[in-house]
Write an enzyme that holds these catalytic residues in place. Structure first.
Site, PDB file in Angstrom:
ATOM      1  N   HIS A   1      29.984  36.568 -11.399  1.00 19.93           N
ATOM      2  CA  HIS A   1      30.040  37.541 -12.359  1.00 19.93           C
ATOM      3  C   HIS A   1      28.625  37.366 -12.983  1.00 19.93           C
ATOM      4  O   HIS A   1      28.375  37.727 -14.269  1.00 19.93           O
ATOM      5  CB  HIS A   1      31.064  37.323 -13.721  1.00 19.93           C
ATOM      6  CG  HIS A   1      32.423  37.713 -12.949  1.00 19.93           C
ATOM      7  ND1 HIS A   1      33.394  37.008 -13.274  1.00 19.93           N
ATOM      8  CD2 HIS A   1      33.015  38.598 -12.058  1.00 19.93           C
ATOM      9  CE1 HIS A   1      34.548  37.577 -12.703  1.00 19.93           C
ATOM     10  NE2 HIS A   1      34.321  38.443 -12.000  1.00 19.93           N
TER      11      HIS A   1
ATOM     12  N   ASN B   1      28.199  47.989  -3.823  1.00 17.54           N
ATOM     13  CA  ASN B   1      29.190  46.657  -3.954  1.00 17.54           C
ATOM     14  C   ASN B   1      30.265  46.611  -2.907  1.00 17.54           C
ATOM     15  O   ASN B   1      31.180  47.493  -2.905  1.00 17.54           O
ATOM     16  CB  ASN B   1      29.896  46.618  -5.297  1.00 17.54           C
ATOM     17  CG  ASN B   1      30.462  45.392  -5.553  1.00 17.54           C
ATOM     18  OD1 ASN B   1      30.900  44.595  -4.730  1.00 17.54           O
ATOM     19  ND2 ASN B   1      31.119  45.143  -7.130  1.00 17.54           N
TER      20      ASN B   1
ATOM     21  N   ARG C   1      25.054  43.935  -4.316  1.00 18.35           N
ATOM     22  CA  ARG C   1      25.394  43.075  -4.942  1.00 18.35           C
ATOM     23  C   ARG C   1      25.909  41.929  -3.927  1.00 18.35           C
ATOM     24  O   ARG C   1      26.605  42.323  -2.760  1.00 18.35           O
ATOM     25  CB  ARG C   1      26.707  43.614  -5.922  1.00 18.35           C
ATOM     26  CG  ARG C   1      27.583  42.359  -6.468  1.00 18.35           C
ATOM     27  CD  ARG C   1      28.880  42.455  -6.728  1.00 18.35           C
ATOM     28  NE  ARG C   1      29.532  41.347  -7.172  1.00 18.35           N
ATOM     29  CZ  ARG C   1      30.920  41.065  -7.326  1.00 18.35           C
ATOM     30  NH1 ARG C   1      31.721  41.854  -6.650  1.00 18.35           N
ATOM     31  NH2 ARG C   1      31.502  40.037  -7.814  1.00 18.35           N
TER      32      ARG C   1
ATOM     33  N   GLU D   1      27.003  46.106 -14.730  1.00 17.58           N
ATOM     34  CA  GLU D   1      26.392  45.294 -13.822  1.00 17.58           C
ATOM     35  C   GLU D   1      25.596  46.284 -13.013  1.00 17.58           C
ATOM     36  O   GLU D   1      24.559  45.713 -12.194  1.00 17.58           O
ATOM     37  CB  GLU D   1      27.756  44.678 -12.796  1.00 17.58           C
ATOM     38  CG  GLU D   1      28.377  43.871 -13.894  1.00 17.58           C
ATOM     39  CD  GLU D   1      29.568  43.310 -13.197  1.00 17.58           C
ATOM     40  OE1 GLU D   1      29.667  42.336 -12.410  1.00 17.58           O
ATOM     41  OE2 GLU D   1      30.621  44.231 -13.279  1.00 17.58           O
TER      42      GLU D   1
ATOM     43  N   ARG E   1      44.427  35.446  -9.312  1.00 14.99           N
ATOM     44  CA  ARG E   1      44.122  34.147  -8.961  1.00 14.99           C
ATOM     45  C   ARG E   1      44.714  32.944  -9.949  1.00 14.99           C
ATOM     46  O   ARG E   1      44.849  33.456 -11.035  1.00 14.99           O
ATOM     47  CB  ARG E   1      42.628  33.762  -8.920  1.00 14.99           C
ATOM     48  CG  ARG E   1      41.760  34.811  -7.896  1.00 14.99           C
ATOM     49  CD  ARG E   1      40.399  34.788  -7.940  1.00 14.99           C
ATOM     50  NE  ARG E   1      39.778  35.927  -7.445  1.00 14.99           N
ATOM     51  CZ  ARG E   1      38.660  36.587  -7.771  1.00 14.99           C
ATOM     52  NH1 ARG E   1      37.988  35.803  -8.713  1.00 14.99           N
ATOM     53  NH2 ARG E   1      38.348  37.576  -7.347  1.00 14.99           N
TER      54      ARG E   1
END
Length: 398
Positions: free
Chosen positions: A178, A9, A89, A383, A239
């Protein structure tokens, strides 16, 4: 012989990695190369209970980090020799990639071409792919896209109310992110409910430093909070989430912000950190709030309020709900955030079992609702396992 997949990732200044056994989901080795491009670049990894930290060269690149990871694997010969593929990813697959795929030159170029839609992510993903191909030239490499799970969104859900030609010519639409997490926890929820995923109506909330929530009807995503980029939607660690777009033009026209400064403000200086003026870490804010810090309380109140609004709106579109699912670093571990959220949803049929809510943390998954309530689950996401499974699935296709 036991087979393993290397899962990567790659971020702009880091590489998270894990070695995953293809049949059991065990992670014998995992770690992170961080602060890439800086003076204090380092590689940290754990093998079983043993933890090691290595200093990388000053201003280390992704290639340098992958070379170091390769050297670490050689220390554990049985792991290195049992690797059968590398899974990556990839954040943005646009409309081209509706599922994971084996990486070739055309795929890598397409990922690079979509960098304008994920400038903080896709270039790093490409750098990681290129470096991994050099480090492991004989292994098949597979791209697993964050956006693929959301290719089932209907057009009326993913389009923005902008001139249609902007979608036709430039692909400006909602994509969602996601995806691997929402896919994994929705499948786990179906198992807890003893139902087929195709028969499940779910709301899955991935809450971490990045946050997104997804409406799933009959096993398929029909709406999600993140949009053209991962900025839209819920309030997050740094964010801002949903905001009046005119704020950006106001900052540019009246406060002399540049476009880059606006982007940095919205992505890196807002959210929990911006409101609390302390931290983007929910644990820190919960501790500060308990000591009477009002800015920390305000940040957490805003976070919960916006989450509640999204849950309410998604209840309206998924139909009879089978379960609300919390996941991600905050969703899995913050009993406080879950309690505060559910307390505002009592009138919609939700009630929390306080004991279960306290117990379902730090890797423990299961129901946290009272028997009379709509189902509420806390599920630890995985994940990396999704990436590993897809890597095996697509690495050896003819």
């Amino acid at each position: 012989m036991t087979q393993h997949v290397l899962v990567l990732n790659c971020g702009s200044s880091s590489i998270k990695f894990a070695i995953i056994e293809t049949t059991s989901a065990k992670l014998p080795l995992q770690g992170i190369a961080e602060n890439l491009g800086a003076e204090n670049s380092q590689l940290r990894y754990s093998y079983g209970q043993d933890k090691t930290s290595l200093k990388l060269t000053t201003n280390a690149t992704h290639k340098d980090a992958l070379h170091c990871i390769e050297q670490v694997l050689k220390k554990f010969d049985t792991l290195g020799s049992s690797l059968v593929a590398v899974g990556h990813r990839v954040v943005h697959g646009g409309e081209r990639f509706t599922h994971s795929c084996l990486i070739d030159d055309a795929v890598k170029q397409a990922i690079s071409d979509m960098s304008h839609m994920a400038p903080l992510h896709n270039p790093a993903n490409v750098a990681g792919i290129t470096s991994a191909q050099a480090a492991f030239p004989n292994l098949p490499q597979v791209a697993v896209f964050d956006t693929a799970f959301f290719q089932t969104l209907p057009k009326h859900a993913y389009l923005y109310a902008l001139p249609y030609k902007l979608y036709e010519q430039h692909g400006i639409r909602k994509y969602g992110f996601h995806g691997s997490s929402h896919y994994f926890v929705s499948g786990q929820a179906a198992k807890y409910l003893t139902k087929e995923i195709k028969d499940c109506n779910l709301i899955t909330a991935h809450l971490g430093n990045g946050c997104s929530i997804t409406a799933i009807k009959q096993g398929k995503a029909i709406d999600t909070s993140m949009g053209f980029t991962p900025l839209e939607g819920l309030m997050m660690g740094t964010r801002c989430g949903d905001i009046d777009p005119s704020v950006a033009t106001f900052l540019i026209e009246n406060l002399a912000y540049s476009a880059n400064q606006v982007s940095a403000l919205l992505n890196k200086q807002s959210g929990l950190h911006g409101i609390s003026q302390l931290s983007n870490d929910c644990r820190t804010l919960e501790q500060e709030q308990a000591q009477g810090n009002q800015q920390a309380k305000l940040a957490l109140d805003m976070f919960v309020y916006r989450l509640v609004k999204y849950i309410g709106s998604y209840l309206a579109i998924v139909g009879p709900l089978d379960a609300l699912v919390f996941t991600g670093g905050i969703g899995e571990n913050s009993s406080y955030i879950r309690q505060q959220t559910i307390s505002q949803l009592k009138h919609m049929g939700f009630s929390l079992d306080d004991k279960l809510n306290t117990e379902m943390r730090f890797g423990h998954s299961g129901f946290i609702s009272q028997p009379s309530s709509k189902n509420i689950l806390a599920i630890a996401t995985n994940e990396e396992w999704v990436i590993a499974q897809d890597t095996i699935k697509y690495a050896f296709q003819a």
